[in-house]
Design an enzyme around this catalytic site. Sequence first.
Site, PDB file in Angstrom:
ATOM      1  N   ASP A  11       0.878  -1.155   0.000  1.00  0.00           N
ATOM      2  CA  ASP A  11       0.000   0.000   0.000  1.00  0.00           C
ATOM      3  C   ASP A  11       0.932   1.227   0.000  1.00  0.00           C
ATOM      4  O   ASP A  11       2.103   1.128   0.374  1.00  0.00           O
ATOM      5  CB  ASP A  11      -0.868  -0.042   1.267  1.00  0.00           C
ATOM      6  CG  ASP A  11      -1.697   1.203   1.432  1.00  0.00           C
ATOM      7  OD1 ASP A  11      -2.257   1.690   0.434  1.00  0.00           O
ATOM      8  OD2 ASP A  11      -1.771   1.713   2.567  1.00  0.00           O
ATOM      9  N   ASP A  13      -0.120   5.015   0.871  1.00  0.00           N
ATOM     10  CA  ASP A  13      -0.371   6.022   1.903  1.00  0.00           C
ATOM     11  C   ASP A  13      -0.321   5.398   3.292  1.00  0.00           C
ATOM     12  O   ASP A  13      -1.122   4.519   3.611  1.00  0.00           O
ATOM     13  CB  ASP A  13      -1.745   6.674   1.672  1.00  0.00           C
ATOM     14  CG  ASP A  13      -1.797   7.450   0.360  1.00  0.00           C
ATOM     15  OD1 ASP A  13      -0.917   8.295   0.152  1.00  0.00           O
ATOM     16  OD2 ASP A  13      -2.711   7.202  -0.453  1.00  0.00           O
ATOM     17  N   GLY A  48      -7.088   3.921   3.308  1.00  0.00           N
ATOM     18  CA  GLY A  48      -7.306   2.927   2.253  1.00  0.00           C
ATOM     19  C   GLY A  48      -8.573   3.129   1.453  1.00  0.00           C
ATOM     20  O   GLY A  48      -8.745   2.504   0.417  1.00  0.00           O
ATOM     21  N   ARG A  51     -11.286   8.219  -2.695  1.00  0.00           N
ATOM     22  CA  ARG A  51     -11.694   9.602  -2.439  1.00  0.00           C
ATOM     23  C   ARG A  51     -13.215   9.679  -2.253  1.00  0.00           C
ATOM     24  O   ARG A  51     -13.726  10.304  -1.341  1.00  0.00           O
ATOM     25  CB  ARG A  51     -11.252  10.478  -3.619  1.00  0.00           C
ATOM     26  CG  ARG A  51     -11.144  11.938  -3.286  1.00  0.00           C
ATOM     27  CD  ARG A  51     -10.630  12.720  -4.488  1.00  0.00           C
ATOM     28  NE  ARG A  51      -9.341  12.232  -4.971  1.00  0.00           N
ATOM     29  CZ  ARG A  51      -8.779  12.607  -6.123  1.00  0.00           C
ATOM     30  NH1 ARG A  51      -9.399  13.461  -6.916  1.00  0.00           N
ATOM     31  NH2 ARG A  51      -7.611  12.120  -6.488  1.00  0.00           N
ATOM     32  N   SER A 116      -5.148   5.365  -4.298  1.00  0.00           N
ATOM     33  CA  SER A 116      -5.002   6.791  -4.630  1.00  0.00           C
ATOM     34  C   SER A 116      -4.817   7.015  -6.126  1.00  0.00           C
ATOM     35  O   SER A 116      -4.090   6.285  -6.788  1.00  0.00           O
ATOM     36  CB  SER A 116      -3.792   7.364  -3.896  1.00  0.00           C
ATOM     37  OG  SER A 116      -3.540   8.671  -4.341  1.00  0.00           O
ATOM     38  N   ARG A 117      -5.452   8.072  -6.610  1.00  0.00           N
ATOM     39  CA  ARG A 117      -5.217   8.490  -7.994  1.00  0.00           C
ATOM     40  C   ARG A 117      -3.925   9.281  -8.109  1.00  0.00           C
ATOM     41  O   ARG A 117      -3.491   9.623  -9.211  1.00  0.00           O
ATOM     42  CB  ARG A 117      -6.394   9.343  -8.475  1.00  0.00           C
ATOM     43  CG  ARG A 117      -7.635   8.510  -8.682  1.00  0.00           C
ATOM     44  CD  ARG A 117      -8.867   9.291  -9.022  1.00  0.00           C
ATOM     45  NE  ARG A 117      -9.973   8.357  -9.101  1.00  0.00           N
ATOM     46  CZ  ARG A 117     -10.354   7.740 -10.221  1.00  0.00           C
ATOM     47  NH1 ARG A 117      -9.758   8.001 -11.353  1.00  0.00           N
ATOM     48  NH2 ARG A 117     -11.336   6.872 -10.209  1.00  0.00           N
ATOM     49  N   ASN A 118      -3.322   9.586  -6.978  1.00  0.00           N
ATOM     50  CA  ASN A 118      -2.071  10.355  -6.988  1.00  0.00           C
ATOM     51  C   ASN A 118      -0.843   9.475  -6.768  1.00  0.00           C
ATOM     52  O   ASN A 118       0.255   9.993  -6.561  1.00  0.00           O
ATOM     53  CB  ASN A 118      -2.115  11.425  -5.889  1.00  0.00           C
ATOM     54  CG  ASN A 118      -3.183  12.466  -6.163  1.00  0.00           C
ATOM     55  OD1 ASN A 118      -3.131  13.171  -7.177  1.00  0.00           O
ATOM     56  ND2 ASN A 118      -4.174  12.569  -5.289  1.00  0.00           N
ATOM     57  N   ASP A 170      -1.599  -0.581   6.071  1.00  0.00           N
ATOM     58  CA  ASP A 170      -1.806   0.132   7.345  1.00  0.00           C
ATOM     59  C   ASP A 170      -3.283   0.405   7.624  1.00  0.00           C
ATOM     60  O   ASP A 170      -3.603   1.025   8.637  1.00  0.00           O
ATOM     61  CB  ASP A 170      -1.064   1.476   7.336  1.00  0.00           C
ATOM     62  CG  ASP A 170      -1.759   2.498   6.457  1.00  0.00           C
ATOM     63  OD1 ASP A 170      -2.142   2.128   5.320  1.00  0.00           O
ATOM     64  OD2 ASP A 170      -1.947   3.642   6.888  1.00  0.00           O
TER      65      ASP A 170
HETATM   66  C1  BG6 Z   1      -5.658   5.888  -0.067  1.00  0.00           C
HETATM   67  C2  BG6 Z   1      -5.638   6.708   1.206  1.00  0.00           C
HETATM   68  O1  BG6 Z   1      -4.408   5.322  -0.280  1.00  0.00           O
HETATM   69  O2  BG6 Z   1      -5.993   6.729  -1.177  1.00  0.00           O
HETATM   70  C3  BG6 Z   1      -6.964   7.417   1.391  1.00  0.00           C
HETATM   71  O3  BG6 Z   1      -5.379   5.858   2.301  1.00  0.00           O
HETATM   72  C4  BG6 Z   1      -7.292   8.230   0.160  1.00  0.00           C
HETATM   73  O4  BG6 Z   1      -6.890   8.252   2.527  1.00  0.00           O
HETATM   74  C5  BG6 Z   1      -7.264   7.333  -1.078  1.00  0.00           C
HETATM   75  O5  BG6 Z   1      -8.602   8.784   0.277  1.00  0.00           O
HETATM   76  C6  BG6 Z   1      -7.571   8.101  -2.356  1.00  0.00           C
HETATM   77  O6  BG6 Z   1      -6.533   8.997  -2.607  1.00  0.00           O
HETATM   78  P1  BG6 Z   1      -6.595  10.135  -3.706  1.00  0.00           P
HETATM   79  O7  BG6 Z   1      -5.175  10.625  -3.749  1.00  0.00           O
HETATM   80  O8  BG6 Z   1      -7.018   9.502  -4.990  1.00  0.00           O
HETATM   81  O9  BG6 Z   1      -7.560  11.156  -3.230  1.00  0.00           O
HETATM   82 MG    MG Z   2      -2.735   3.114   3.626  1.00  0.00          MG
END
Ligand code: BG6
Ligand code: MG
Length: 223
Positions: A11, A13, A48, A51, A116-118, A170
């Site tokens: 994972d 984040d 996890g 968004r 996450s998209r980031n 986590d």
């Molecule tokens: C997960 C995080 O990895 O990604 C979450 O634990 C978050 O907190 C999710 O909301 C989506 O992330 P993002 O960057 O696409 O907003």
């Molecule tokens: Mg995480």
Amino acid sequence: MTVEIRALLFDLDGVITDTVEFHYLSWKQLTEEEGIPFSREHNELLRGLSRRESLAVILNGRAIEEAVAEDWMRRKNDYYLRYMNDMTPADRLPGVTELLTEARAAGAKTAVASASRNAHAVLERLELLDLFDAIVDAHCVVHSKPAPDLFLWAAGRLNVNPRQAVVFEDGEAGVAAALAGGFRVVGLGQANVAKAHVLAPDLSNVTLSWVAKQLEAIGTLPT
Ligand code: BG6
Ligand code: MG
């Protein structure tokens, strides 16, 4: 029983880097602007979650129009990007570099499987792109954690069976996703990872042989 570890799936984040705080501060800013209660305790539930799922938890059953939801998610992400853009390799969490280096030297495959998209942009800031064989993120699958799809997609990209791959997570949703996919799971931190096969505070001092020993000690996992 000898445990063969052919791949490590991470994972992002809260495992590779502490973006949990940045997600929290970004949601906090949005919820303050909109007058919605939101606390650090609430934030723990979001580890996890995508968004959109995070927004649903924050709204706690309150219905809003789709255009409003999209505007709020966009604003939250804009706030998040401000934090993310300042990240450097110094933001890798303890033990990350050592474990990735060890895995690659041992011939084990490595992947990130993140909701996450980031994820790609974060890994770029951390200068970690080269240490992963696959980066699987929210753009790859329809169903995010706790569905197993992100991890299964990653295992497929690495051409390994879930039974031969260890997931590091986590968050409760991520642990559930990995277990549903048939992976061996190392839960990091204390927040809601109790169902993982092996527990550790973080990745410092986590080595391949330590994980293998812990899994061998459990001894009851199907191979
Ligand atoms: C997960 C995080 O990895 O990604 C979450 O634990 C978050 O907190 C999710 O909301 C989506 O992330 P993002 O960057 O696409 O907003
Ligand atoms: Mg995480």
